[in-house]
Design an enzyme around this catalytic site. Structure first.
Site, short mmCIF file in Angstrom:
data_model
loop_
_atom_site.label_atom_id
_atom_site.label_comp_id
_atom_site.label_asym_id
_atom_site.label_seq_id
_atom_site.Cartn_x
_atom_site.Cartn_y
_atom_site.Cartn_z
N HIS A 109 63.68 32.81 60.18
CA HIS A 109 63.47 31.35 60.14
C HIS A 109 62.81 30.91 58.84
CE1 HIS A 109 64.06 31.42 64.62
NE2 HIS A 109 63.44 32.57 64.47
N SER B 164 64.43 21.31 31.10
CA SER B 164 64.71 19.94 31.52
C SER B 164 64.58 19.04 30.30
CB SER B 164 63.71 19.52 32.59
OG SER B 164 63.54 18.11 32.59
N LYS C 290 59.64 22.78 32.86
CA LYS C 290 60.66 23.29 33.79
C LYS C 290 61.38 24.54 33.27
CE LYS C 290 61.85 21.79 37.27
NZ LYS C 290 62.62 20.60 37.66
N GLU D 281 72.09 28.30 41.02
CA GLU D 281 72.55 27.09 41.72
C GLU D 281 74.06 26.92 41.61
OE1 GLU D 281 69.66 23.63 40.93
OE2 GLU D 281 69.10 25.18 39.49
#
Ligand code: ARG
Length: 458
Positions: free
Chosen positions: A153, A274, A280, A287
């Site tokens: 979970h 970024s 970042k 992704e």
């Protein structure tokens, strides 16, 4: 091509919707190989003279040499790679080129070319997945003892070893490879010689062309041969499952690279910045692997829907078989390469993993198991006792292993000092020696077995 019957050429939109050359030129190597096998067989069977067969074969080599320099045709009036190659052949060697299409149709031609292409794609994916497995085994061996939180979970559940987690990824990849291998074994039959749909009256030798093209033999039924695209669907189905696995692994990389987790750092080479937030380091490649899985699943669905409801034998709908396969294959190859590269290059922050493994009372099950084993407590009751110990630790703001013995004995008098031997995360993982368990000793065995299998599957 059909000037005998047709007085007028196609409307421009007809030409545009009909042409597959813009994408099927990617089949040129397979088209040349299949044509060469066909013409050699026509010569050997005396259907063409040896001289004509040789002229055509040499002409095909010249066309291939042109294509290899990048001079691929793109005039949609040529319709597809089969017609384009034949047209160029005729320019190079004259009317004898017209004999190549004896005892053949574009229907068996495209079925053959595409099978050959998919077979190469299967082999290429296998090579890529094999390299990924090799990286996984190296990294798993490096971290066979490193402790990390295991999750259910996405909640900390029990400590596991990082090597064990990476070997779980390895298992997924091993199954993927076996799915691609199954697909390859099933598809390796030659449809060439099925002609348009009914076979041919010429005395062709289908076994000869099958062998020349590396097939295990000819397909059995001409109608099925020209209308079967199971080999493409099998490829896409295996690719879809593989992409789901890659996406799940990529998702873990995304989560692990996040600051709250901090399990891994991606090196500069595998990060993007970024344009507005200088701090970042984004895991874009992971992704995109996750994103590509969506597109690969879409390609599989697209071809399944194209094929459903088609009557035997060939229908032009089937020309739409190629783009989803090409797209899925390109995305999959890139995804496998990206996962391999990232996995090889990333840094595992094992100190951080260990700290989080120790948090969250992750050895609670070990306490319960100890009560079962050492004090003969039924597991359900042990679960209860352990729950009280967790509550006590929570109240004191410490870990289970830090609880004073008198606190534990007050909860249950059957507990004694030996219990501390099982409450550390190292003891916890070391104890899980069941077959397939996370104990470092089992993980090292699994790595050794996987290495041996990988060598054999080369
Ligand atoms: N370009 C076609 C395809 O990819 C080749 C087969 C054409 N056959 C036909 N009967 N029109 O499907």
């Amino acid at each position: 091509m059909w000037g005998g019957r047709f007085a007028e050429g196609p409307a421009s939109v007809m030409r545009a919707i009909n042409a597959s050359l813009p994408f099927d030129k990617r089949l040129w190597r397979q088209d040349i190989a299949a044509s060469k096998a066909h013409v050699a067989m026509l010569g050997a069977q005396g259907i063409l003279t040896a001289a004509d067969a040789a002229t055509i074969s040499e002409g095909l080599d010249r066309v291939a040499a042109e294509y290899a320099t990048g001079a691929l045709p793109d005039d949609p009036a040529l319709e597809d790679i089969h017609m384009a190659t034949e047209a160029r052949l005729a320019e190079l060697i004259g009317p004898v080129a017209g004999r190549l299409h004896t005892a053949r149709s574009r229907n068996d031609q495209v079925a053959t070319d595409f099978r050959l292409w998919v077979r190469d794609a299967l082999d290429a994916v296998d090579t890529g997945l094999r390299a990924f497995q090799s990286v996984l085994l190296d990294r798993a061996a490096e971290h066979a003892d490193a402790v990390m939180p295991g999750f259910t979970h996405l909640q900390s559940a029990q400590p596991v070893t990082l090597g064990h987690h990476l070997m779980a990824w390895h298992e997924m990849v091993a199954r993927d490879r076996s799915r691609f291998a199954d697909a390859r074994a099933r598809m390796n039959r030659s449809p060439l010689g099925s002609a348009a749909l009914a076979g041919t009256g010429f005395a062709i030798d289908r076994a000869m062309t099958a062998m020349a093209l590396g097939f295990d033999g000819p397909t059995a039924n001409s109608l099925d041969s020209v209308s079967d695209r199971d080999f493409a669907l099998d490829y896409l189905s295996a690719a879809a499952t593989c992409s789901i696995h890659l996406s799940r692994m990529a998702e873990e990389i995304v989560i692990w690279a996040s600051q709250p987790f901090g399990f891994i750092t991606l090196p500069d080479q595998w990060s993007t910045g970024s344009s507005i937030m200088p701090q970042k380091r984004n895991p874009d490649a992971a992704e995109l692997v996750r994103g590509h899985a969506g597109r690969i699943l879409g390609c599989h669905t697209a071809l399944m829907v194209t094929m459903k409801g088609l009557p035997l034998a060939y229908s032009k709908d089937m020309q739409d078989d190629k783009e989803p396969v090409f797209e899925a294959h390109d995305l999959l190859e890139l995804s496998v390469a990206a996962m391999t590269g990232m996995t090889a290059a990333l840094t595992f922050r094992t100190d951080r993993m260990r700290a989080l493994a120790e948090a969250g009372f992750s050895t609670a099950t070990d306490l319960a198991d100890w009560l079962v084993r050492e004090a003969d407590v039924p597991f359900r009751e042990a679960h209860h006792i352990t729950g009280r110990a967790v509550k006590a630790a929570e109240e004191r703001g410490c870990g289970l292993v830090d609880l004073p013995l008198d606190v534990l004995t007050a909860i249950d008098s059957r507990i004694d000092a030996r219990v501390f031997g099982v409450l550390t995360v190292d003891a916890s993982v070391a104890s899980r020696t069941s077959h397939g368990g996370t104990a470092p000793v089992r993980v090292r065995e699994a790595i050794a077995a996987a290495r041996a299998a990988l060598e054999k599957s080369a």
